[in-house]
Design a protein around this motif. Structure first.
Motif, PDB file in Angstrom:
ATOM      1  N   ALA A   1      22.466  59.612  54.552  1.00  0.00           N
ATOM      2  CA  ALA A   1      21.728  58.433  55.005  1.00  0.00           C
ATOM      3  C   ALA A   1      20.584  58.091  54.067  1.00  0.00           C
ATOM      4  O   ALA A   1      19.873  58.977  53.572  1.00  0.00           O
ATOM      5  CB  ALA A   1      21.197  58.674  56.412  1.00  0.00           C
ATOM      6  N   GLY A   2      20.389  56.793  53.869  1.00  0.00           N
ATOM      7  CA  GLY A   2      19.301  56.321  53.033  1.00  0.00           C
ATOM      8  C   GLY A   2      19.404  56.860  51.622  1.00  0.00           C
ATOM      9  O   GLY A   2      20.466  57.265  51.152  1.00  0.00           O
ATOM     10  N   CYS A   3      18.286  56.881  50.931  1.00  0.00           N
ATOM     11  CA  CYS A   3      18.220  57.532  49.620  1.00  0.00           C
ATOM     12  C   CYS A   3      16.761  57.665  49.227  1.00  0.00           C
ATOM     13  O   CYS A   3      15.887  56.974  49.752  1.00  0.00           O
ATOM     14  CB  CYS A   3      19.004  56.763  48.551  1.00  0.00           C
ATOM     15  N   GLN A   4      16.497  58.565  48.301  1.00  0.00           N
ATOM     16  CA  GLN A   4      15.150  58.739  47.797  1.00  0.00           C
ATOM     17  C   GLN A   4      14.833  57.694  46.739  1.00  0.00           C
ATOM     18  O   GLN A   4      15.723  57.162  46.076  1.00  0.00           O
ATOM     19  CB  GLN A   4      14.983  60.134  47.201  1.00  0.00           C
ATOM     20  N   GLY A   5      13.552  57.410  46.595  1.00  0.00           N
ATOM     21  CA  GLY A   5      13.114  56.556  45.508  1.00  0.00           C
ATOM     22  C   GLY A   5      12.903  57.385  44.247  1.00  0.00           C
ATOM     23  O   GLY A   5      12.829  58.619  44.292  1.00  0.00           O
ATOM     24  N   THR A   6      12.811  56.704  43.129  1.00  0.00           N
ATOM     25  CA  THR A   6      12.586  57.403  41.867  1.00  0.00           C
ATOM     26  C   THR A   6      11.544  56.660  41.049  1.00  0.00           C
ATOM     27  O   THR A   6      11.528  55.427  41.005  1.00  0.00           O
ATOM     28  CB  THR A   6      13.898  57.559  41.071  1.00  0.00           C
ATOM     29  N   LEU A   7      10.665  57.422  40.443  1.00  0.00           N
ATOM     30  CA  LEU A   7       9.571  56.876  39.644  1.00  0.00           C
ATOM     31  C   LEU A   7       9.436  57.722  38.389  1.00  0.00           C
ATOM     32  O   LEU A   7       9.412  58.956  38.468  1.00  0.00           O
ATOM     33  CB  LEU A   7       8.266  56.932  40.456  1.00  0.00           C
ATOM     34  N   ARG A   8       9.384  57.080  37.231  1.00  0.00           N
ATOM     35  CA  ARG A   8       9.099  57.800  35.992  1.00  0.00           C
ATOM     36  C   ARG A   8       7.776  57.307  35.424  1.00  0.00           C
ATOM     37  O   ARG A   8       7.567  56.092  35.279  1.00  0.00           O
ATOM     38  CB  ARG A   8      10.213  57.629  34.961  1.00  0.00           C
ATOM     39  N   VAL A   9       6.913  58.253  35.116  1.00  0.00           N
ATOM     40  CA  VAL A   9       5.591  57.943  34.591  1.00  0.00           C
ATOM     41  C   VAL A   9       5.412  58.667  33.253  1.00  0.00           C
ATOM     42  O   VAL A   9       5.705  59.870  33.151  1.00  0.00           O
ATOM     43  CB  VAL A   9       4.480  58.371  35.574  1.00  0.00           C
ATOM     44  N   ARG A  10       4.943  57.939  32.264  1.00  0.00           N
ATOM     45  CA  ARG A  10       4.670  58.541  30.957  1.00  0.00           C
ATOM     46  C   ARG A  10       3.176  58.799  30.831  1.00  0.00           C
ATOM     47  O   ARG A  10       2.360  57.870  30.890  1.00  0.00           O
ATOM     48  CB  ARG A  10       5.151  57.641  29.828  1.00  0.00           C
ATOM     49  N   PHE A  11       2.821  60.075  30.661  1.00  0.00           N
ATOM     50  CA  PHE A  11       1.440  60.473  30.427  1.00  0.00           C
ATOM     51  C   PHE A  11       1.248  60.666  28.926  1.00  0.00           C
ATOM     52  O   PHE A  11       1.966  61.458  28.293  1.00  0.00           O
ATOM     53  CB  PHE A  11       1.120  61.772  31.168  1.00  0.00           C
ATOM     54  N   THR A  12       0.291  59.950  28.374  1.00  0.00           N
ATOM     55  CA  THR A  12       0.067  59.974  26.934  1.00  0.00           C
ATOM     56  C   THR A  12      -1.343  60.445  26.629  1.00  0.00           C
ATOM     57  O   THR A  12      -2.311  59.999  27.272  1.00  0.00           O
ATOM     58  CB  THR A  12       0.273  58.573  26.323  1.00  0.00           C
ATOM     59  N   ALA A  13      -1.458  61.339  25.662  1.00  0.00           N
ATOM     60  CA  ALA A  13      -2.760  61.788  25.167  1.00  0.00           C
ATOM     61  C   ALA A  13      -2.844  61.473  23.678  1.00  0.00           C
ATOM     62  O   ALA A  13      -1.855  61.597  22.949  1.00  0.00           O
ATOM     63  CB  ALA A  13      -2.943  63.282  25.402  1.00  0.00           C
ATOM     64  N   THR A  14      -3.996  61.062  23.242  1.00  0.00           N
ATOM     65  CA  THR A  14      -4.199  60.751  21.822  1.00  0.00           C
ATOM     66  C   THR A  14      -5.319  61.608  21.260  1.00  0.00           C
ATOM     67  O   THR A  14      -6.184  62.101  22.000  1.00  0.00           O
ATOM     68  CB  THR A  14      -4.525  59.267  21.612  1.00  0.00           C
ATOM     69  N   GLY A  15      -5.302  61.784  19.952  1.00  0.00           N
ATOM     70  CA  GLY A  15      -6.321  62.572  19.276  1.00  0.00           C
ATOM     71  C   GLY A  15      -6.514  62.076  17.862  1.00  0.00           C
ATOM     72  O   GLY A  15      -6.336  60.890  17.576  1.00  0.00           O
ATOM     73  N   THR A  16      -6.827  62.997  16.976  1.00  0.00           N
ATOM     74  CA  THR A  16      -7.064  62.656  15.569  1.00  0.00           C
ATOM     75  C   THR A  16      -6.230  63.568  14.699  1.00  0.00           C
ATOM     76  O   THR A  16      -6.273  64.802  14.844  1.00  0.00           O
ATOM     77  CB  THR A  16      -8.553  62.810  15.205  1.00  0.00           C
ATOM     78  N   ARG A  17      -5.469  62.965  13.809  1.00  0.00           N
ATOM     79  CA  ARG A  17      -4.604  63.748  12.929  1.00  0.00           C
ATOM     80  C   ARG A  17      -5.439  64.429  11.840  1.00  0.00           C
ATOM     81  O   ARG A  17      -6.390  63.854  11.297  1.00  0.00           O
ATOM     82  CB  ARG A  17      -3.554  62.841  12.294  1.00  0.00           C
ATOM     83  N   ALA A  18      -5.046  65.671  11.511  1.00  0.00           N
ATOM     84  CA  ALA A  18      -5.724  66.421  10.440  1.00  0.00           C
ATOM     85  C   ALA A  18      -4.778  67.492   9.919  1.00  0.00           C
ATOM     86  O   ALA A  18      -3.772  67.829  10.566  1.00  0.00           O
ATOM     87  CB  ALA A  18      -7.011  67.045  10.955  1.00  0.00           C
TER      88      ALA A  18
END
Length: 368
Positions: A171-188
């Motif tokens: 019966a019914g169905c689950q929902g689905t959600l995809r979330v992208r977590f992004t972190a940025t920094g400094t290249r060295a």
């Protein structure tokens, strides 16, 4: 080119084999749609039949008090040396039909087609929808096309999707959600790591939070839905001697249908509030689909549960029942086949399940 014939009055097991033997990989459903349309026009009485692209629709208008929608997709995933069909008998599995689509979901289609041709006086008006492109991106899904172009065909009191459920109601169905977590920094250069800002390190706490997350279980209409929050992909790094300046992790949230998509995202933001607070990590929704409440309290759905011997459970994955639920129509999944065998090279269905689902639906649609 002549169109192969299909005997809708044949045993649904034989009918399943005949459908499997018609290759119909997504975006190539023209032949099977032709065959299904021809068979419905020639072998059913009292149905209005419409062809829309590679969707075939049929409905009765007998003035019954309720309308039941039977919907099944005609397409399959790509064939991998598993067409034509074949049938085997073994001590381990018994009588089994093998082939691409035997589970997902030509056996369900066969049941619907057989009942359309053999039910003499159903207690409900019937709408049959055979649609294309379910196995690929949602933008191509034939049900979506029908909803946009022919919305009146999706009106009903209850909808049954022939998705594989091993013969019991999911019966019914689950929902689905995809979330992208992004972190940025400094290249060295990694030899001078102090001159950089390592983006990968910034996701450490997020991954710890994720691994410690305790998913919720919720009961709706006697169906237990189990949520899940999981990392499903991660990408970062430039080279073996470079401090990376960007990394992202994709997180998939499978949520119970008592949450909306907005509520699901709000929950994800709450779980990772500490990680998001500093602004060094951002969150972006990349995919989302609502779930569907089981709706088993609806009288038409309750009668179906009775016809199935009271056997039902929650649907953990996402299916097109969600489309019907969004229209306010209770919808369930019911079809032959073990869903864990769908899409496999060794896809196969016990033939007794085809017979069982046929009889369950025959009793229900006849009002027995």
């Amino acid at each position: 080119m002549s169109i192969p014939s299909l005997d809708l009055t044949a045993d649904p097991i034989e009918l399943t084999a005949a459908l499997v033997d018609l290759p119909s990989v997504s975006r190539d459903e023209g032949l099977i749609a032709d065959v299904v349309e021809q068979a419905l026009r020639a072998q059913t009485d009292g149905f209005e039949i419409v062809r829309h692209g590679n969707c075939v629709l049929a409905r009765t208008n007998r003035g019954r008090p309720t309308r039941v929608i039977l919907a099944g997709h005609l397409d399959t995933v790509p064939i991998v040396d598993n067409v034509p069909s074949r049938r085997t008998m073994t001590d381990e599995e018994g009588d089994v039909l093998h082939g691409c689509g035997t589970v997902d979901m030509k056996s369900g289609d066969a049941v619907f087609l057989h009942l359309a041709a053999t039910l003499a006086d159903p207690a409900h008006d019937l709408t049959l929808i055979f649609y294309d492109c379910e196995e690929i991106a949602a933008e191509f899904n034939g049900l979506g096309t029908i909803e946009r172009d022919l919305p009146g065909w999706l009106e009903g009191d209850v909808a049954i999707l022939g998705e594989p459920t091993a013969g019991q109601i999911e019966a019914g169905c689950q929902g689905t959600l995809r979330v992208r977590f992004t972190a940025t920094g400094t290249r060295a250069h990694s030899a001078r790591a102090w001159m950089g800002d390592n983006a990968i390190h910034k996701l450490g706490r997020l991954l710890t939070t994720l691994s410690e997350y305790q998913p919720r279980r919720v009961d709706i209409d006697g169906c237990e839905y189990r949520e899940g929050l999981s990392a499903v992909g991660i990408h970062g790094g430039v080279a073996g001697n470079v401090i990376p300046d960007e990394v992202y992790v994709d997180v998939n949230f499978r949520f119970a249908p008592d949450r909306s998509e907005a509520q699901a995202f709000a929950h994800v933001e709450e779980v990772f509030a500490a990680e998001l607070a500093g602004g060094q990590v951002t969150a972006q929704v990349t995919d989302s689909a609502a779930g569907a409440l089981p709706g088993l309290a609806n009288p038409a759905a309750a009668k179906l549960v009775d016809a199935a011997g009271g056997r039902f459970r929650a649907k953990y994955g996402w299916t097109d029942v969600s489309r019907f639920a969004a229209l306010g129509i209770p919808a369930v999944n019911l079809g032959p086949g073990d869903p864990s065998l769908a899409h496999r090279v060794d896809e196969r269905v016990p033939v007794e399940q085809i017979t069982e689902v046929t009889e369950i639906l025959r009793d229900y649609l006849a009002g027995a």
